[in-house]
Enzyme design. Sequence first.
Site, short mmCIF file in Angstrom:
data_model
loop_
_atom_site.label_atom_id
_atom_site.label_comp_id
_atom_site.label_asym_id
_atom_site.label_seq_id
_atom_site.Cartn_x
_atom_site.Cartn_y
_atom_site.Cartn_z
CD GLU A 176 1.85 5.67 -1.98
OE1 GLU A 176 1.59 4.90 -2.83
OE2 GLU A 176 1.08 6.67 -1.53
CD GLU A 177 0.43 9.69 4.31
OE1 GLU A 177 0.79 9.85 5.37
OE2 GLU A 177 -0.40 9.90 3.57
CD GLU A 218 -2.01 6.14 1.33
OE1 GLU A 218 -1.32 7.24 1.75
OE2 GLU A 218 -2.71 6.29 0.27
#
Length: 169
Positions: free
Chosen positions: A40-41, A37
């Site tokens: 990805e972010e 996460e």
Amino acid sequence: LAVREKSGPAAQLKTLWKVPTGLIDLGEEVHEAAVREVREETGIDADFEGISSIRMAHGGPKVLGGKSNIYFTVRMTAKNTNIVACTSEIAEAKWMKVEDFLAQPKPPAGTLYHEISRIALMDAPISAKKFPLWTTVHRPGGFNWLYFVPGAKHPDLTSNPEYFNSKLV
């Protein structure tokens, strides 16, 4: 490392800076999801260090079908510093001082999510071998359970749960 969401539950709070978050995929471990996460972010590669706290809630949001959910906060160490925000999910991402992050008007000081953020930013991740219960926090329609290892940098509120429960919603 802080983000402002473009989409997702926190997107409606346009000035809210929060840590990168996301859902765990089927069969994925907590540490794998946290690393994925963040990458990805924000484009940041990080090493997982440990769990800072866990919040358990029942009767969750409608987007999750009202199911119970578990919210983990983890400590990680960045392996790079060049942020490349995911333009479909993130409005903005930046490195932020802890004091500035905790001084935001939302979530208000003393609320559950402010305390979760404060605990997550401390220096003592949870040991995989010991995991004591800290307190129960009442919320409309049920209770949240917040677990973490008490450390030297914060008060042990287990000795006064009435104070804690009166401050967190």
